[in-house]
Design an enzyme around this catalytic site. Structure first.
Site, PDB file in Angstrom:
ATOM      1  N   LYS A   1       5.226  54.988 -37.416  1.00  0.00           N
ATOM      2  CA  LYS A   1       3.632  54.813 -37.782  1.00  0.00           C
ATOM      3  C   LYS A   1       3.391  54.938 -39.308  1.00  0.00           C
ATOM      4  O   LYS A   1       2.497  54.307 -39.821  1.00  0.00           O
ATOM      5  CB  LYS A   1       2.994  56.069 -37.302  1.00  0.00           C
ATOM      6  CG  LYS A   1       1.425  56.141 -37.450  1.00  0.00           C
ATOM      7  CD  LYS A   1       0.513  54.911 -37.097  1.00  0.00           C
ATOM      8  CE  LYS A   1      -0.710  55.010 -37.057  1.00  0.00           C
ATOM      9  NZ  LYS A   1      -1.537  55.526 -37.835  1.00  0.00           N
TER      10      LYS A   1
ATOM     11  N   GLU B   1       0.279  48.109 -43.674  1.00  0.00           N
ATOM     12  CA  GLU B   1      -1.077  47.985 -43.670  1.00  0.00           C
ATOM     13  C   GLU B   1      -1.803  48.032 -45.055  1.00  0.00           C
ATOM     14  O   GLU B   1      -2.513  47.178 -45.278  1.00  0.00           O
ATOM     15  CB  GLU B   1      -1.818  48.995 -42.729  1.00  0.00           C
ATOM     16  CG  GLU B   1      -3.213  49.014 -42.474  1.00  0.00           C
ATOM     17  CD  GLU B   1      -3.869  50.351 -41.654  1.00  0.00           C
ATOM     18  OE1 GLU B   1      -4.559  50.951 -42.386  1.00  0.00           O
ATOM     19  OE2 GLU B   1      -3.367  50.793 -40.684  1.00  0.00           O
TER      20      GLU B   1
ATOM     21  N   SER C   1      -1.929  53.701 -33.279  1.00  0.00           N
ATOM     22  CA  SER C   1      -2.809  52.844 -34.221  1.00  0.00           C
ATOM     23  C   SER C   1      -4.003  52.205 -33.421  1.00  0.00           C
ATOM     24  O   SER C   1      -3.691  51.850 -32.459  1.00  0.00           O
ATOM     25  CB  SER C   1      -1.695  51.939 -34.957  1.00  0.00           C
ATOM     26  OG  SER C   1      -2.506  50.963 -35.875  1.00  0.00           O
TER      27      SER C   1
ATOM     28  N   HIS D   1       4.386  51.500 -40.654  1.00  0.00           N
ATOM     29  CA  HIS D   1       3.170  50.711 -40.151  1.00  0.00           C
ATOM     30  C   HIS D   1       1.991  50.910 -41.155  1.00  0.00           C
ATOM     31  O   HIS D   1       1.371  49.697 -41.727  1.00  0.00           O
ATOM     32  CB  HIS D   1       2.734  51.178 -38.867  1.00  0.00           C
ATOM     33  CG  HIS D   1       1.408  50.543 -38.401  1.00  0.00           C
ATOM     34  ND1 HIS D   1       0.007  51.232 -38.925  1.00  0.00           N
ATOM     35  CD2 HIS D   1       1.004  49.486 -37.535  1.00  0.00           C
ATOM     36  CE1 HIS D   1      -0.975  50.690 -38.280  1.00  0.00           C
ATOM     37  NE2 HIS D   1      -0.309  49.639 -37.516  1.00  0.00           N
ATOM     38  N   ASN D   2       1.574  52.111 -41.414  1.00  0.00           N
ATOM     39  CA  ASN D   2       0.514  52.400 -42.422  1.00  0.00           C
ATOM     40  C   ASN D   2       0.731  51.767 -43.771  1.00  0.00           C
ATOM     41  O   ASN D   2      -0.108  51.400 -44.669  1.00  0.00           O
ATOM     42  CB  ASN D   2       0.260  53.926 -42.332  1.00  0.00           C
ATOM     43  CG  ASN D   2      -0.653  54.281 -41.191  1.00  0.00           C
ATOM     44  OD1 ASN D   2      -0.529  53.736 -40.280  1.00  0.00           O
ATOM     45  ND2 ASN D   2      -1.193  55.415 -41.344  1.00  0.00           N
TER      46      ASN D   2
END
Length: 494
Positions: free
Chosen positions: A185, A192, A131, A188-189
């Site tokens: 990840k 986000e 990232s 995380h996205n």
């Protein structure tokens, strides 16, 4: 350069691959590079890589031959079929003990499958979340590697050195086995998505209700970035409002079409949460907000037909209302992260990864898109209680919500009165209100399910599972206990 000399190889020279190769070289590593289209490799070698310790290769065989043993090769290519194709080409050329890394945004179940397929060959397969976008790849990303502990020992010296550094600590730690890195990840996205949508809703309230123009909006976000909201996304938001469009002389943001795109990782996060029965309503609202924004033509047509709320001028205290929006943004952000961390905990249990949530918050403090001062608070929360069930229950966050709660409600209700859509703010507040409620109306829901489908219910005054004949006949008792172990009958009614 002789063969067998490069510390690491990069396959795929789009912007992320190029930048990662340059980052690796700048930290003292020699890098072999390969791209399916040779012209791309040649251009990179003659341009940005010129004079650097980067070796261009023209074939996969030449690429593998350029690497020191145990070989470390990292794919920076489009997720999906291309990854399987490249694995098919390179795997026969690698040997037992070599490490093959997928640094793309692959779905974690694909990573699990690929790891299983390669297991018999003795090649280590690592799924690594990367990232930070282009800048992160070049200057120091946040890295989330998943795979065998043995593969981590081989690659750690390289990746801990090229990752972003915060307080002397690299933003790269071992996540766990098989798909753990790509799962982290993915979440995380999702977070986000939530973060970005919440910021957009704060902007919508400031713009529509307070009628702020870009210069004032830039100042508000710059001011917010000095406090608890200090983060990369708030910082770039204030920069965005300052950018002038050279063609029209107007703020560039005002010239951009309000039609969002998405690459699918937000939807993967939702699918995973549904499978694991975890509520991520803020992220869900953010994904749906992008979907409805993409129907621009439909919305424009609807705006001419559907009734609008009565136009009203804001008559309250502007400064206090701006503070209320800031507090609503902070409180909603806490909820979004609480939901994301719960999804990580659930995934960890489901797939037996033993994820360390404190480690994850630590590596997200730098390099990545959601980096924020606030992540230090999450690290501290997990230091206080590694088994913390929900971030909202940590004393710091409980206090923060207590302080923000009134303003949060003011911001949401004012937006609703003015007809400004705030799906993520509303979803965050509804989650908080549900989570803090000792009683919810699900008792009625259970009664309805039992009425139409004999799905049974539990009682508050005695143990057991019960079913009621809701429309009494003369022969049948109204309520009868059922065996607790009886599975619920499946009815077409649900």
């Amino acid at each position: 350069m002789n063969t067998n000399q490069c510390d690491i190889g990069i396959i795929g020279l789009a912007v992320m691959g190029e930048n990662l190769a340059l980052n690796l070289e700048s930290k003292g590593f020699s890098v072999a590079v390969f791209n399916r289209t040779t012209e791309v490799t040649e251009k990179f070698a003659a341009g940005r890589a010129k004079g650097k310790n980067i070796q261009p290769t023209r074939t996969m065989g030449e690429f593998v031959a350029a690497l020191k043993k145990p070989r470390i090769a990292m794919m920076m290519i489009k997720a999906g079929k291309p990854v399987d194709i490249v694995i098919g080409e390179i795997a026969p050329l690698l040997e037992r003990g070599d490490v093959l890394i997928d640094g793309g945004n692959s779905l974690f179940t694909d990573t699990q499958r690929r790891g299983n397929e390669l297991e018999g060959t003795g090649i280590h397969f690592v799924g690594m979340g990367v990232s930070g976008g282009e800048e992160g790849a070049l200057k120091g990303p946040s890295l989330m590697p998943g795979g065998s502990r043995e593969s981590w020992e081989i690659i750690a010296p390289i990746f801990r050195k090229i990752a972003a550094q915060v307080d002397g600590e690299p933003c790269c730690r071992y996540m766990g086995p098989d798909g753990a890195g790509h799962y982290v990840k993915m979440v995380h996205n999702g977070i986000e998505y939530g973060d970005i949508q919440l910021i957009c809703e704060a902007y919508a309230i400031l713009k529509d209700i307070l009628e702020m123009q870009a210069p004032e909006l830039a100042d508000v976000f710059a001011e917010w970035n000095k406090g608890e909201l200090d983060s990369y996304l708030i910082e770039i938001t204030s920069e965005i409002f300052r950018k002038i469009d050279p063609d029209t002389g107007r703020p560039l943001v005002d010239m951009i079409l309000d039609k969002a795109g998405q690459k699918g990782t937000g939807i993967w996060t939702l699918q995973s949460a549904i499978r694991q029965s975890v509520v991520i309503s803020t992220i869900n609202a953010a994904v749906e907000a992008r979907v409805i924004s993409s129907r621009k033509e439909e919305r424009e047509a609807a705006s001419k037909i559907l009734p609008q709320p009565r136009a009203r001028k804001f008559t309250g205290n502007r400064t206090r209302f701006v503070d209320a929006i800031r507090d609503a943004l902070y409180a909603s952000k806490i909820v979004s992260y609480a939901q994301g961390m719960e999804l990580l905990r659930s995934g960890s249990t489901e797939y037996k990864w033993n994820l360390n949530l404190g480690d994850i918050a630590t590596i997200w403090r730098g390099g990545c898109i959601i980096r924020a001062k606030f992540l230090n608070r999450i690290v501290e929360a997990y230091q206080r209680d590694p088994a913390l069930h929900n971030l909202l229950l940590d004393r710091y966050f409980t206090r923060a919500i207590r302080k923000a709660q009134r303003n949060w409600r003011v911001a949401v209700t004012t937006a609703i009165k003015h007809g400004v859509p705030v799906p993520a703010f509303s979803a965050s507040l509804a989650y908080f209100d549900s989570y803090r409620s000792a009683w919810l109306p699900a008792n009625l829901l259970q009664a309805q399910r039992d009425f139409f489908g004999a799905h049974t219910y539990e009682r508050i005054d005695k143990p057991g599972v019960f079913h009621t004949e809701w429309i009494e006949s003369d022969q049948k008792p109204a309520e009868k206990p059922t065996e607790p172990k009886t599975p619920e009958p499946h009815h077409a009614g649900e």
